[in-house]
Design a protein around this motif. Structure first.
Motif, short mmCIF file in Angstrom:
data_model
loop_
_atom_site.label_atom_id
_atom_site.label_comp_id
_atom_site.label_asym_id
_atom_site.label_seq_id
_atom_site.Cartn_x
_atom_site.Cartn_y
_atom_site.Cartn_z
N THR A 69 0.78 -1.23 0.09
CA THR A 69 -0.11 0.14 -0.17
C THR A 69 0.76 1.29 -0.06
O THR A 69 1.74 1.56 1.06
CB THR A 69 -0.86 -0.10 1.37
OG1 THR A 69 -1.46 -1.29 1.28
CG2 THR A 69 -1.84 1.26 1.21
N HIS A 70 0.61 2.07 -1.06
CA HIS A 70 1.44 3.55 -1.15
C HIS A 70 1.01 4.26 0.05
O HIS A 70 -0.18 4.30 0.63
CB HIS A 70 0.87 3.99 -2.41
CG HIS A 70 1.72 5.22 -2.86
ND1 HIS A 70 1.76 6.51 -2.26
CD2 HIS A 70 2.91 5.22 -3.78
CE1 HIS A 70 2.74 7.09 -2.87
NE2 HIS A 70 3.45 6.50 -3.68
N PRO A 71 2.05 5.10 0.64
CA PRO A 71 1.72 6.00 1.63
C PRO A 71 0.68 7.06 1.31
O PRO A 71 -0.37 7.14 2.36
CB PRO A 71 2.84 6.86 1.90
CG PRO A 71 3.77 6.20 0.81
CD PRO A 71 3.32 5.23 0.24
N HIS A 72 0.15 7.28 -0.05
CA HIS A 72 -1.07 8.13 -0.04
C HIS A 72 -2.17 7.57 0.21
O HIS A 72 -3.07 8.10 0.55
CB HIS A 72 -1.00 8.35 -1.73
CG HIS A 72 0.05 9.32 -2.18
ND1 HIS A 72 0.78 10.37 -1.24
CD2 HIS A 72 0.52 9.68 -3.34
CE1 HIS A 72 1.68 10.83 -1.96
NE2 HIS A 72 1.48 10.46 -3.29
N ASN A 73 -2.19 5.86 0.16
CA ASN A 73 -3.45 5.32 0.33
C ASN A 73 -3.28 4.58 1.93
O ASN A 73 -4.38 3.67 2.03
CB ASN A 73 -3.70 4.22 -0.55
CG ASN A 73 -3.60 4.86 -2.02
OD1 ASN A 73 -2.67 4.62 -2.71
ND2 ASN A 73 -4.44 5.44 -2.36
N ALA A 74 -2.46 4.85 2.67
CA ALA A 74 -2.14 4.24 3.78
C ALA A 74 -3.35 4.09 4.72
O ALA A 74 -3.73 3.05 5.39
CB ALA A 74 -1.04 4.49 5.01
N HIS A 75 -4.04 5.05 4.83
CA HIS A 75 -5.17 5.28 5.62
C HIS A 75 -6.35 4.31 5.35
O HIS A 75 -7.53 4.09 6.19
CB HIS A 75 -5.61 6.54 5.94
CG HIS A 75 -6.20 7.46 4.30
ND1 HIS A 75 -5.35 7.31 3.68
CD2 HIS A 75 -7.48 7.94 4.29
CE1 HIS A 75 -5.74 7.99 2.54
NE2 HIS A 75 -6.96 8.33 2.78
N TYR A 106 3.05 15.38 -0.15
CA TYR A 106 1.59 15.63 -0.32
C TYR A 106 0.73 15.45 0.78
O TYR A 106 -0.24 15.84 0.79
CB TYR A 106 1.23 14.64 -1.28
CG TYR A 106 1.61 14.91 -2.83
CD1 TYR A 106 1.06 15.89 -3.48
CD2 TYR A 106 2.90 14.14 -3.34
CE1 TYR A 106 1.55 16.19 -4.95
CE2 TYR A 106 3.12 14.53 -4.65
CZ TYR A 106 2.69 15.44 -5.53
OH TYR A 106 3.09 15.79 -6.52
N ASP A 107 1.07 14.69 1.88
CA ASP A 107 0.48 14.37 2.94
C ASP A 107 -1.04 13.99 2.61
O ASP A 107 -2.07 14.39 3.31
CB ASP A 107 0.28 15.72 3.73
CG ASP A 107 1.44 15.52 4.99
OD1 ASP A 107 1.88 14.66 5.26
OD2 ASP A 107 1.84 16.73 5.18
N ASN A 108 -1.20 13.14 1.45
CA ASN A 108 -2.78 12.47 1.21
C ASN A 108 -3.20 11.78 2.14
O ASN A 108 -4.45 11.45 2.32
CB ASN A 108 -2.35 11.95 0.02
CG ASN A 108 -2.38 12.83 -1.27
OD1 ASN A 108 -2.34 14.11 -0.90
ND2 ASN A 108 -2.05 12.20 -2.36
N ALA A 109 -2.26 10.97 3.06
CA ALA A 109 -2.82 10.37 4.50
C ALA A 109 -2.37 10.78 5.59
O ALA A 109 -1.17 11.34 5.80
CB ALA A 109 -2.46 9.00 4.20
N PRO A 110 -2.98 10.70 6.69
CA PRO A 110 -2.36 11.14 7.90
C PRO A 110 -1.07 10.51 8.18
O PRO A 110 -0.84 9.29 7.93
CB PRO A 110 -3.44 10.65 8.95
CG PRO A 110 -4.80 10.48 8.31
CD PRO A 110 -4.34 10.05 6.90
N ARG A 111 -0.30 11.08 8.85
CA ARG A 111 1.40 10.82 9.05
C ARG A 111 1.12 9.74 9.88
O ARG A 111 2.12 8.69 9.88
CB ARG A 111 1.99 11.80 9.62
CG ARG A 111 2.22 13.11 8.60
CD ARG A 111 3.29 14.02 9.13
NE ARG A 111 3.53 15.07 8.01
CZ ARG A 111 4.25 16.07 7.88
NH1 ARG A 111 4.94 16.17 9.16
NH2 ARG A 111 4.26 16.84 6.91
N GLU A 112 0.28 9.46 10.84
CA GLU A 112 0.29 8.26 11.84
C GLU A 112 -0.05 7.22 10.92
O GLU A 112 0.31 5.94 11.41
CB GLU A 112 -0.71 8.53 12.93
CG GLU A 112 -0.40 9.76 13.87
CD GLU A 112 -0.70 10.91 13.25
OE1 GLU A 112 -1.32 11.20 12.17
OE2 GLU A 112 -0.54 12.18 13.76
#
Length: 269
Positions: A69-75, A106-112
């Motif tokens: 899962t790409h970090p953009h879609n982590a959430h 981009y911070d497309n997903a929360p950093r946590e």
């Protein structure tokens, strides 16, 4: 006129499942082969879309894939567990975990959520022995912190893909046993700092990639990227390090097949 001979190469990171390639995927793979590519790894951005990746790999014997899962879609995929990734990686064409990581640009997903996803993927890489494909952008210090913390729990193979970070992350990664992969960014006019880093890293830790359809190398910058263009990046990496293109191709191939041990190495590559 005699045609320029091709040199075997590998594109360690592309996205052949992206819509940009849907209408001419066969032609793109054919052009990659004509340029000398012997292996391509199409990288997962969503576990939920793995079936589409697997269909592509089953259509081309020289194409493999990852799961992650790409970090953009982590959430969106925090319910994916280490066990899920381990199970899915049992498919013979799945040869890596990821791409996972931190993207603070981009911070497309929360950093946590990004950090949680990264640690899950690290766990799967540790358990399977498959390389973790790490995405890191504008997050050098947090990336180093997480990687160093996780290494204390047990080592795992990994590479910093599409490297565009600072020297501190590159050197920390090398110290932890990671590999570093360079994309078309290496060829850009204003990438002197990246070329300086590429010049100084150990030769046995270097890979090349396209990250296609993004980041086409010079002279194709601004156009859609494709795996065949990895030749241009490899040539610039060779020039940067003061070695022949053939030597650079052999070195990056050796490094790729050492790290991606599940990929069958063809004769002559």
């Amino acid at each position: 006129m005699t045609a320029t001979p091709t040199v075997p190469l590998v594109d360690s990171h592309c996205h052949l499942d992206f819509p940009d390639f849907a209408e001419e995927r066969d032609a793109i793979v054919d052009r990659a082969r004509a340029a000398g590519l012997v292996r391509m790894v199409t990288i997962s951005t969503r576990v939920a879309k793995l079936d589409g990746l697997l269909k592509i790999t089953e259509s081309y014997p020289d194409v493999y894939c990852s799961v992650g899962t790409h970090p953009h879609n982590a959430h969106e995929e925090l319910d994916v567990t280490v066990g899920d990734l381990v199970r899915l990686s049992e498919h013979p064409k799945v040869v890596a975990i990821g791409e996972a990581g931190l993207d603070y640009f981009y911070d497309n997903a929360p950093r946590e959520a990004q950090a949680q996803g990264l640690r899950t993927h690290i766990g799967a890489a540790r358990e399977t022995g498959l390389p973790l494909v790490i995405h890191s952008r504008d997050a050098d210090d947090d990336m180093i912190s997480i990687l160093e913390d996780e290494m204390t729990k047990g080592t795992f193979p990994a590479l910093l893909h599409c490297f565009s970070s600072g020297r501190k992350l590159a050197e920390a990664g090398i110290a932890m046993g990671l590999y570093v992969s360079f994309s078309g960014i290496l060829t850009f006019k204003r990438s002197e700092e990246i070329r300086d880093i590429a010049r100084d890293l150990p030769a046995d830790r270097l890979l090349v990639e396209t990250d296609a359809p993004y980041l086409a190398p010079m002279p194709y910058r601004g156009k859609r990227n494709e795996p065949s263009y990895v030749v241009n990046t490899a040539k610039v990496l060779a020039e940067t390090r003061g070695v022949s293109f053939e030597e650079m191709a052999r070195q990056t191939n050796d490094n790729f097949f050492r790290l991606f041990g599940k990929v069958a190495r063809p004769d002559g590559a």
